[in-house]
Enzyme design. Structure first.
Site, PDB file in Angstrom:
ATOM      1  N   ASN A 350       0.829  -1.199   0.000  1.00 46.85           N
ATOM      2  CA  ASN A 350       0.000   0.000   0.000  1.00 46.85           C
ATOM      3  C   ASN A 350       0.865   1.251   0.000  1.00 46.85           C
ATOM      4  OD1 ASN A 350      -2.492   1.686   0.366  1.00 46.85           O
ATOM      5  ND2 ASN A 350      -3.350  -0.360   0.636  1.00 46.85           N
ATOM      6  N   HIS A 352       2.445   3.228   2.155  1.00 49.61           N
ATOM      7  CA  HIS A 352       3.743   3.252   2.822  1.00 49.61           C
ATOM      8  C   HIS A 352       4.763   2.412   2.066  1.00 49.61           C
ATOM      9  CE1 HIS A 352       6.640   2.674   6.253  1.00 49.61           C
ATOM     10  NE2 HIS A 352       6.365   3.953   6.385  1.00 49.61           N
ATOM     11  N   CYS A 353       4.291   1.318   1.476  1.00 56.72           N
ATOM     12  CA  CYS A 353       5.190   0.390   0.771  1.00 56.72           C
ATOM     13  C   CYS A 353       5.792   0.990  -0.496  1.00 56.72           C
ATOM     14  CB  CYS A 353       4.441  -0.889   0.390  1.00 56.72           C
ATOM     15  SG  CYS A 353       3.680  -1.753   1.761  1.00 56.72           S
ATOM     16  N   ILE A 354       5.118   1.945  -1.125  1.00 57.93           N
ATOM     17  CA  ILE A 354       5.619   2.497  -2.396  1.00 57.93           C
ATOM     18  C   ILE A 354       6.402   3.794  -2.201  1.00 57.93           C
ATOM     19  CG2 ILE A 354       3.741   1.415  -3.679  1.00 57.93           C
ATOM     20  CD1 ILE A 354       2.669   4.390  -4.071  1.00 57.93           C
TER      21      ILE A 354
END
Length: 358
Positions: A350, A352-354
């Site tokens: 999501n 935060h991951c990108i």
């Protein structure tokens, strides 16, 4: 031993001012719907929003096939580098700070588990990305390529306390040659920490071996936001209550008691639709994504800077609950943007991951 801790560098709290944010554009056809085309509007919205607050370094692979000219906007620069997938949180660098100086740590990356349970079979470009980024950004690096660590597997309160999950950092596909104590000591040395808080699990069915950044994060030095389920029969509820009990009986490195705030995940849980599954090509070297797969949706997977938060939006009733909780906590000191991120979620992560803060 020359280490960041000996040199006085430490991993700072995410919610402070950044030099900028790194985002990698998606392109893999075996991970992203239509080779990233479906998710690109969500990436664009996130890039545009961050650019209102700080510079965004957009990294574009030569394999990106769709038109990205709409990203030619103020406070955004586009750079071409090779990478295997677009999870900047995990395959770039961990940035450390000492006074006003920045250095980074370039850890090893093996696609979340290597040959044991990695999500794709070739991660060579990802593992080289940190070195290429350090040259691009002109930031000096500590090399630690023999130690596997993704940025999504750690959070800090900014005052020498680290938060992580046992499920991820003790997984067989990462640093299985080291004991828990050895892993903890290594984290302290390379990130300038004094204490590591461990919880057993993250979000159920999180394909990263349960990264902490989908489960729990610091809102300030001694407050942790923890995801849970409204369904008391769900395994997520059991895992979350166990984490809550552990954290409420812990202290930070400076001896402060930890406050835990709970935020609900979508109920009922979200699952991959047939249309979404059909838009992702099956590949023998990558994780299969099939209709009905439970998605690891969590509002903890937000990105924040000094004066903003970008919160996932799934178009369910829990969206407003999460927004109100964070808005009440920060009392207007951080502007909160809810941005639809379903097409990022179906690929395994999501907001935060990108993103990765410098």
């Amino acid at each position: 031993m020359i280490s960041p801790k000996n040199d006085g560098y430490t991993f700072p709290f995410e919610g402070l001012a950044h030099e900028g944010t790194i985002i990698l554009l998606p392109y893999r056809e075996d991970t992203w719907e239509d080779g990233g085309l479906k998710a690109f509007p969500e990436f664009k919205s996130i890039i545009e929003t961050i650019s209102m607050h700080e510079h965004v370094y957009v990294i574009k692979s030569p394999k990106v096939k769709y038109d990205t000219s709409c990203l030619n906007m103020k406070n955004v620069s586009i750079h071409e580098l090779d990478y295997d997938d677009s999870w900047a949180r995990d395959n770039t660098l961990i940035f450390l700070k000492k006074d006003n100086k920045i250095k980074a740590v370039d850890f090893g990356f093996n696609a979340w588990g290597g040959k044991v349970d990695g999500l794709y079979s070739n991660w060579e470009d990802d593992n080289k990305l940190g070195s290429n980024l350090s040259k691009l950004l002109n930031i000096e690096c500590y090399l630690d390529k023999d130690f596997i660590l993704e940025g999504g597997s750690i959070h800090t309160n900014g005052n020498k306390t680290l938060l992580t999950t046992e499920a991820c950092l003790l997984s067989k596909g990462r640093n299985s040659n080291l004991s828990k104590e050895e892993i903890e000591n290594h984290l302290k040395e390379m990130l300038g920490m004094d204490k590591v808080l461990w919880i057993p699990h993250g979000i159920y069915n999180d394909e990263t071996n349960e990264h902490i950044d989908n489960m729990a994060c610091f809102l300030d030095e001694n407050t942790i936001l923890l995801a849970t389920s409204k369904d008391t029969n769900d395994i997520q509820y059991k895992w979350s209550m166990e984490a809550k009990r552990i954290l409420e009986n812990e202290t930070t490195a400076s001896g402060k008691k930890i406050n835990v705030l709970l935020v609900n995940t979508p109920n009922p849980y979200l699952a991959l639709t047939n249309e979404e599954a059909n838009a992702i090509k099956l590949d023998s070297g990558a994780k299969e994504r099939l209709k009905g797969d439970r998605l690891a949706a969590s509002y903890v997977n937000f990105y924040m800077g000094k004066d903003f938060i970008i919160l996932p939006k799934f178009n369910v009733k829990e969206d407003l609950e999460a927004y109100n909780l964070l808005n009440e906590f920060y009392k207007g000191t951080k502007k909160i943007y809810s941005i639809e991120s379903r097409n990022i979620l179906v690929s395994g992560g999501n907001i935060h991951c990108i993103t990765m803060q410098i």
